[in-house]
Design an enzyme around this catalytic site. Structure first.
Site, short mmCIF file in Angstrom:
data_model
loop_
_atom_site.label_atom_id
_atom_site.label_comp_id
_atom_site.label_asym_id
_atom_site.label_seq_id
_atom_site.Cartn_x
_atom_site.Cartn_y
_atom_site.Cartn_z
N LYS A 32 0.39 -51.26 5.30
CA LYS A 32 1.07 -51.59 6.57
C LYS A 32 0.54 -50.64 7.61
CE LYS A 32 5.51 -50.70 7.98
NZ LYS A 32 6.94 -50.98 8.27
N HIS A 39 18.20 -51.31 17.14
CA HIS A 39 17.57 -52.55 16.68
C HIS A 39 17.84 -52.82 15.19
CE1 HIS A 39 14.63 -55.73 16.36
NE2 HIS A 39 14.04 -55.09 15.37
N GLN A 40 17.72 -51.79 14.35
CA GLN A 40 17.87 -52.00 12.90
C GLN A 40 19.32 -52.27 12.49
OE1 GLN A 40 15.15 -51.94 10.93
NE2 GLN A 40 13.83 -51.27 12.60
N SER A 42 18.12 -42.36 15.38
CA SER A 42 16.93 -41.50 15.53
C SER A 42 17.36 -40.05 15.74
CB SER A 42 16.12 -41.95 16.75
OG SER A 42 16.13 -43.32 16.90
N MET A 78 19.57 -43.95 6.42
CA MET A 78 18.38 -44.79 6.60
C MET A 78 17.52 -44.40 7.80
SD MET A 78 18.89 -46.62 4.00
CE MET A 78 17.44 -47.63 4.21
N GLY A 79 18.05 -43.56 8.68
CA GLY A 79 17.33 -43.28 9.92
C GLY A 79 16.25 -42.23 9.80
N ASP A 126 13.14 -40.68 8.77
CA ASP A 126 11.88 -41.08 8.15
C ASP A 126 10.72 -40.25 8.68
OD1 ASP A 126 11.83 -42.03 10.72
OD2 ASP A 126 11.42 -44.12 10.21
N LYS A 138 13.71 -35.12 11.72
CA LYS A 138 14.88 -35.99 11.93
C LYS A 138 15.98 -35.60 10.95
CE LYS A 138 12.95 -40.30 13.75
NZ LYS A 138 12.70 -41.71 13.40
N GLY A 149 17.19 -43.31 2.08
CA GLY A 149 16.22 -44.41 2.19
C GLY A 149 15.14 -44.08 3.20
P1 NAD Z 1 16.44 -47.94 18.12
O1 NAD Z 1 15.63 -47.14 19.07
O2 NAD Z 1 16.62 -49.40 18.36
O3 NAD Z 1 17.92 -47.29 17.99
C1 NAD Z 1 18.06 -45.89 17.85
C2 NAD Z 1 19.46 -45.53 17.39
O4 NAD Z 1 19.57 -44.10 17.34
C3 NAD Z 1 20.56 -45.98 18.33
O5 NAD Z 1 21.75 -46.09 17.60
C4 NAD Z 1 20.64 -44.82 19.32
O6 NAD Z 1 21.89 -44.78 19.97
C5 NAD Z 1 20.44 -43.64 18.39
N1 NAD Z 1 19.79 -42.49 19.02
C6 NAD Z 1 18.76 -42.49 19.89
N2 NAD Z 1 18.42 -41.21 20.19
C7 NAD Z 1 19.25 -40.41 19.49
C8 NAD Z 1 19.40 -39.01 19.37
N3 NAD Z 1 18.60 -38.16 20.03
N4 NAD Z 1 20.37 -38.53 18.56
C9 NAD Z 1 21.16 -39.38 17.87
N5 NAD Z 1 21.06 -40.72 17.92
C10 NAD Z 1 20.11 -41.23 18.73
O7 NAD Z 1 15.80 -47.66 16.69
P2 NAD Z 1 15.91 -48.54 15.36
O8 NAD Z 1 14.75 -49.44 15.27
O9 NAD Z 1 17.29 -49.10 15.23
O10 NAD Z 1 15.67 -47.40 14.25
C11 NAD Z 1 16.67 -46.45 13.99
C12 NAD Z 1 16.09 -45.36 13.10
O11 NAD Z 1 15.72 -45.91 11.84
C13 NAD Z 1 14.83 -44.71 13.66
O12 NAD Z 1 14.92 -43.32 13.42
C14 NAD Z 1 13.71 -45.32 12.84
O13 NAD Z 1 12.59 -44.48 12.76
C15 NAD Z 1 14.41 -45.46 11.50
N6 NAD Z 1 13.83 -46.44 10.59
C16 NAD Z 1 13.85 -46.15 9.27
C17 NAD Z 1 13.33 -47.04 8.36
C18 NAD Z 1 13.36 -46.73 6.90
O14 NAD Z 1 12.74 -47.44 6.09
N7 NAD Z 1 14.11 -45.75 6.48
C19 NAD Z 1 12.76 -48.25 8.80
C20 NAD Z 1 12.79 -48.55 10.17
C21 NAD Z 1 13.34 -47.64 11.06
#
Ligand code: NAD
Length: 328
Positions: free
Chosen positions: A74, A144-145, A206, A226-227, A229, A233, A299
């Site tokens: 990927k 988004h997730q 994030s 899950m966040g 990664d 973080k 995760g």
């Molecule tokens: P997004 O940008 O759509 O949403 C971000 C989320 O984090 C929101 O809830 C926002 O309010 C919050 N946020 C933003 N800045 C912040 C901060 N400084 N402190 C605390 N919270 C904060 O992102 P997304 O696509 O929903 O992804 C969310 C997280 O999941 C990201 O960290 C992304 O890298 C991670 N992710 C992990 C996997 C995995 O396999 N584990 C896969 C995809 C995404």
């Protein structure tokens, strides 16, 4: 997948969305976690670089599933300026190769698949680790997730209510709308209240600092982090990982870029304290041992998950005549 005669299969984002549902993603992710624990499938080292252009982070996640004969990568990353231009910030494409010859087999859109496979990952953890009588789901994060996470999680237990908190409360109506659609009561709460009410918690933010403290979490809770990664973080108190039984998709990622990096970094947890969830799926580890135990799934997101769902997408698209074909 028989592609030799027709060339390279192209599977668009729209086709992926139409043919890979939550059940297909759940099965693909559960199977690949099981194969990883049996050492039938392995991930290659992740490459992730700031390219010094458009503030972008770009990288590769790659691996080989010997059991399923899936080889690929990927490729993609994060372009923070995209949203202002009506594009998704996270962009990715999965490239599948024939493991016998190295020949290109398929190009598969990776944006929707990333969301559905990440949601499947926490859902697999809930299916295998949460208490059977869990009633309240807690959501930390509303980006988004989050809606993908919510939809997959509520299918795993008979949840009666969803409580949620987000650092940006203006995003919470997104989760409320899904709950309204599913007929589930929804309540926006404080973080402490979320810990007091929830039997299962998903964190998907994030964040770079702990959002949930150990003392707010009640015995018996299952948490899917899950966040986190990336190095730096963090979503939860490292003491929570010490108090909990910790499971993960892949130990190496968990301790380096996952939620466990912090507890391992301060030496309160070691890699040997962490169990690959595939061992629970394969029944070589019992998983949850008591109703009072806190279980935590880290995760981190592995390349093999992407390859597994992309391979399922390509097979379904070919079988349903929804793939486009090209020659290189
Ligand atoms: P997004 O940008 O759509 O949403 C971000 C989320 O984090 C929101 O809830 C926002 O309010 C919050 N946020 C933003 N800045 C912040 C901060 N400084 N402190 C605390 N919270 C904060 O992102 P997304 O696509 O929903 O992804 C969310 C997280 O999941 C990201 O960290 C992304 O890298 C991670 N992710 C992990 C996997 C995995 O396999 N584990 C896969 C995809 C995404």
């Amino acid at each position: 997948m028989t592609t030799q005669n027709k060339g390279v299969a192209i599977v668009s984002e729209a086709v992926c969305e139409a043919i890979v549902g939550r059940p297909e993603a759940f099965t693909a992710v559960e199977d690949i976690f099981a194969a990883m624990a049996k050492k039938d499938a392995y991930n290659f080292p992740v490459v992730r670089e700031a390219i010094g252009h458009a503030d972008a982070l770009y990288g590769f996640k790659s691996g080989f599933d010997r059991a399923g004969q899936v080889l690929g990568v990927k490729s993609g990353g994060y372009w923070p300026g995209n949203a202002a231009n009506g594009l998704t910030n996270h962009q990715s494409t999965v490239i599948l190769f024939d493991p016998d010859t190295g020949k290109l087999k398929a190009l598969v859109g990776g944006n929707y698949l990333t969301a559905v496979r990440t949601a499947a990952s926490s859902a697999v953890s809930i299916a295998h680790l949460a208490r059977k009588d869990a009633k309240v789901l807690g959501m930390v994060g509303a980006g988004h997730q989050s809606t993908f996470q919510l939809r997959a999680a509520v299918e795993q237990r008979n949840f009666e209510k969803v409580v949620a908190w987000n650092p940006h409360p203006e995003y919470l109506p997104r989760l409320q709308a899904v709950c309204d659609e599913l007929g589930l009561p929804f309540e926006a709460v404080s973080r402490e209240e979320l810990g007091a009410q929830a039997d299962v918690i998903i964190t998907i933010t994030s964040a770079f600092e702990p959002l949930l403290m150990k003392d707010w979490i009640k015995p018996g809770t299952h948490i899917a982090c899950m966040g986190t990664d990336t190095k730096g973080k963090q979503e939860v108190d490292p003491e929570l990982l010490v108090a909990a039984s910790v499971f993960t998709d892949e130990i190496e990622q968990s301790i380096s870029i996952g939620e466990a990096q912090h507890a391992v970094g301060n030496a309160s947890l070691s890699a040997s304290d962490i169990t690959p969830i595939g061992e629970v799926i394969n029944a070589t580890h019992p998983g949850r041992r008591s109703d009072n135990e806190i279980t935590l799934f880290d995760g981190t997101g592995v390349g093999l998950q992407d390859l597994a769902v992309a391979s399922a997408a390509a097979e379904l698209a070919i079988a349903q005549n929804q793939a486009d074909w090209t020659e290189l």
